[in-house]
Design a protein around this motif. Structure first.
Motif, PDB file in Angstrom:
ATOM      1  N   TYR A 230       1.076  -1.420  -0.191  1.00  0.00           N
ATOM      2  CA  TYR A 230      -0.366  -0.547   0.096  1.00  0.00           C
ATOM      3  C   TYR A 230       0.906   1.455  -0.203  1.00  0.00           C
ATOM      4  O   TYR A 230       1.748   0.940   0.464  1.00  0.00           O
ATOM      5  CB  TYR A 230      -0.881  -0.196   1.163  1.00  0.00           C
ATOM      6  N   GLU A 232       0.366   5.298  -0.171  1.00  0.00           N
ATOM      7  CA  GLU A 232       0.165   7.057   0.055  1.00  0.00           C
ATOM      8  C   GLU A 232       1.322   7.766   0.311  1.00  0.00           C
ATOM      9  O   GLU A 232       2.363   8.232   0.225  1.00  0.00           O
ATOM     10  CB  GLU A 232      -0.579   7.416   1.056  1.00  0.00           C
ATOM     11  N   SER A 271      -3.204   2.022   8.964  1.00  0.00           N
ATOM     12  CA  SER A 271      -4.511   1.582   8.973  1.00  0.00           C
ATOM     13  C   SER A 271      -5.107   1.067   7.215  1.00  0.00           C
ATOM     14  O   SER A 271      -5.937   0.199   7.449  1.00  0.00           O
ATOM     15  CB  SER A 271      -5.627   2.967   9.416  1.00  0.00           C
ATOM     16  N   ASN A 272      -4.758   1.611   6.882  1.00  0.00           N
ATOM     17  CA  ASN A 272      -5.296   1.408   5.784  1.00  0.00           C
ATOM     18  C   ASN A 272      -4.709   0.120   4.586  1.00  0.00           C
ATOM     19  O   ASN A 272      -5.096  -0.773   3.962  1.00  0.00           O
ATOM     20  CB  ASN A 272      -5.002   2.720   3.968  1.00  0.00           C
ATOM     21  N   GLN A 275      -6.129  -3.142   6.359  1.00  0.00           N
ATOM     22  CA  GLN A 275      -7.937  -3.129   6.612  1.00  0.00           C
ATOM     23  C   GLN A 275      -7.540  -4.112   4.715  1.00  0.00           C
ATOM     24  O   GLN A 275      -8.203  -4.588   5.043  1.00  0.00           O
ATOM     25  CB  GLN A 275      -8.446  -1.577   5.891  1.00  0.00           C
ATOM     26  N   LYS A 276      -6.653  -3.081   3.813  1.00  0.00           N
ATOM     27  CA  LYS A 276      -6.389  -3.986   2.591  1.00  0.00           C
ATOM     28  C   LYS A 276      -5.590  -5.391   3.014  1.00  0.00           C
ATOM     29  O   LYS A 276      -6.723  -6.628   2.634  1.00  0.00           O
ATOM     30  CB  LYS A 276      -5.495  -3.627   1.958  1.00  0.00           C
TER      31      LYS A 276
END
Length: 370
Positions: A230, A232, A271-272, A275-276
């Protein structure tokens, strides 16, 4: 279907220089008065680094003794340009990269056929490039599929792992060799600024290589499966970290705000990612944080609430090698891969950071013998 890291090899150039020696070099290079020399000493004393590596010997000598790459004139008034630095990169990088790759391949089955090569670097470029040099030095097939990941900074290795993961999921027979090589010390800047003080106190030279293959056809013993990625970036923080081509090499911008930005933004990224992955934070038992500096390691611990002990491999690599940009996270993952006390099924949370400000994250899982 998943892919995994089956082997990691690392290498460094011949000159191993203590942080104290580098400090003395910098005092002379910047022509610092006693007050500023004291300020710089505090930066070095709190860096968490004891040794760094370079392809040039100059940093281990006094300015008056400097020879070879950096001129011995007072305060380095005669300074190598970008072209001269890229020539040094071309002369040195492929040999160090090949050494790391050979160490990696030596741990694998002798009949292993590499189908894909991914090279990573942000400290030099030329064409035909380091990928071609490695094919020749390692005796790889001339029809090998090659991908070059350039100028992504310290998180470049995670993008290489992500690319290798895509390849191995698509083709279960693929055997991908990733090679990261960074000669950061070629880009020493002598302009007397705080950004340069910080950058010159951290960066080092090194290379790391990894084999990635489909987990169902792995040839290695213990491995780290690539579970979830992930990423960002924070547009408002673009000016806090940068890497620009100048007339005297590549110029690093690294402000003191970076660690504070990591504290602010890493919880949401975590957190992302979780969750993924379908996991909770409690499912994470190990951490692999890119040791960009001691403050970055501490920032991750503060933001996520884990201990320095859980982050110990980051500190070990930082202490013994410094920040080798993209190669560094593979040095940390090698520690996890070769840890005889690691337990089957442990989840490892990894991070690397770079220009953007980019937060690149990964979850890996430890598996035992095939």
């Amino acid at each position: 279907m998943s892919s995994c890291i089956s082997a990691i090899g690392t290498a460094n150039p011949q000159y191993r220089i203590s942080q104290q020696q580098i400090y003395r070099f910098m005092v002379g290079a910047f022509d610092l008065n006693d007050n500023n020399a004291s300020r710089l000493k505090q930066i070095y004393a709190h860096s968490g680094i004891e040794y760094r590596y370079s392809v040039i010997p100059d940093f281990g000598k006094a300015i008056s003794e400097s020879s070879g790459f950096f001129n011995s004139s007072p305060n380095l008034n005669s300074f190598p340009g970008t072209g001269e630095r890229m020539k040094m990169y071309r002369n040195e990088a492929s040999s160090i990269a090949a050494e790391a790759a050979e160490k990696c391949l030596k741990t694998m089955d002798g009949d292993l056929e590499i189908t894909h090569l991914i090279t990573v670097s942000c400290t030099g470029m030329y064409a035909p490039g380091i990928d071609i040099d490695l094919v020749e030095k390692l005796g790889l097939n001339l029809n090998i599929e090659r991908t070059c990941i350039n100028f992504m900074g310290c998180y470049g290795a995670l993008n290489a792992l992500k690319t290798a993961d895509y390849i191995c999921r698509a083709d279960e027979h693929a055997k991908v060799l990733i090679v990261c090589v960074e000669l950061c010390t070629l880009h020493f800047q002598k302009e007397n600024t705080l950004d340069n003080w910080i950058a010159n106190s951290l960066f080092s030279d090194g290379a790391a290589a990894a084999i990635v293959e489909n987990s169902s056809r792995r040839t290695g013993a213990s491995c780290l499966t690539l579970e979830t990625f992930y990423s960002e970036f924070v547009p408002s923080a673009k000016s806090e970290m940068g890497w620009h081509v100048g007339d005297t090499g590549f110029e690093m911008k690294l402000t003191s705000k970076v660690s504070k930005l990591i504290v602010k933004h890493i919880p949401a990224v975590t957190s992302n990612l979780l969750q993924k992955a379908g996991l909770k934070f409690e499912d994470i038992t190990r951490f692999a944080i890119h040791p960009g500096g001691r403050k970055i390691l501490e920032a991750a611990e503060t933001a996520l609430g884990f201990t320095p002990e859980a982050n110990r491999y980051g500190y070990e690599i930082l202490r013994e090698f410094g920040n080798m940009s993209s190669a560094t996270i593979l040095f940390v993952l090698q520690k996890h891969l070769e840890d005889i006390n690691a337990r089957e099924g442990e989840n490892i949370l990894g991070f690397a950071f770079g220009p953007g400000l980019t937060v690149e994250s990964i979850i890996l899982k430890r598996l035992g013998d095939a």
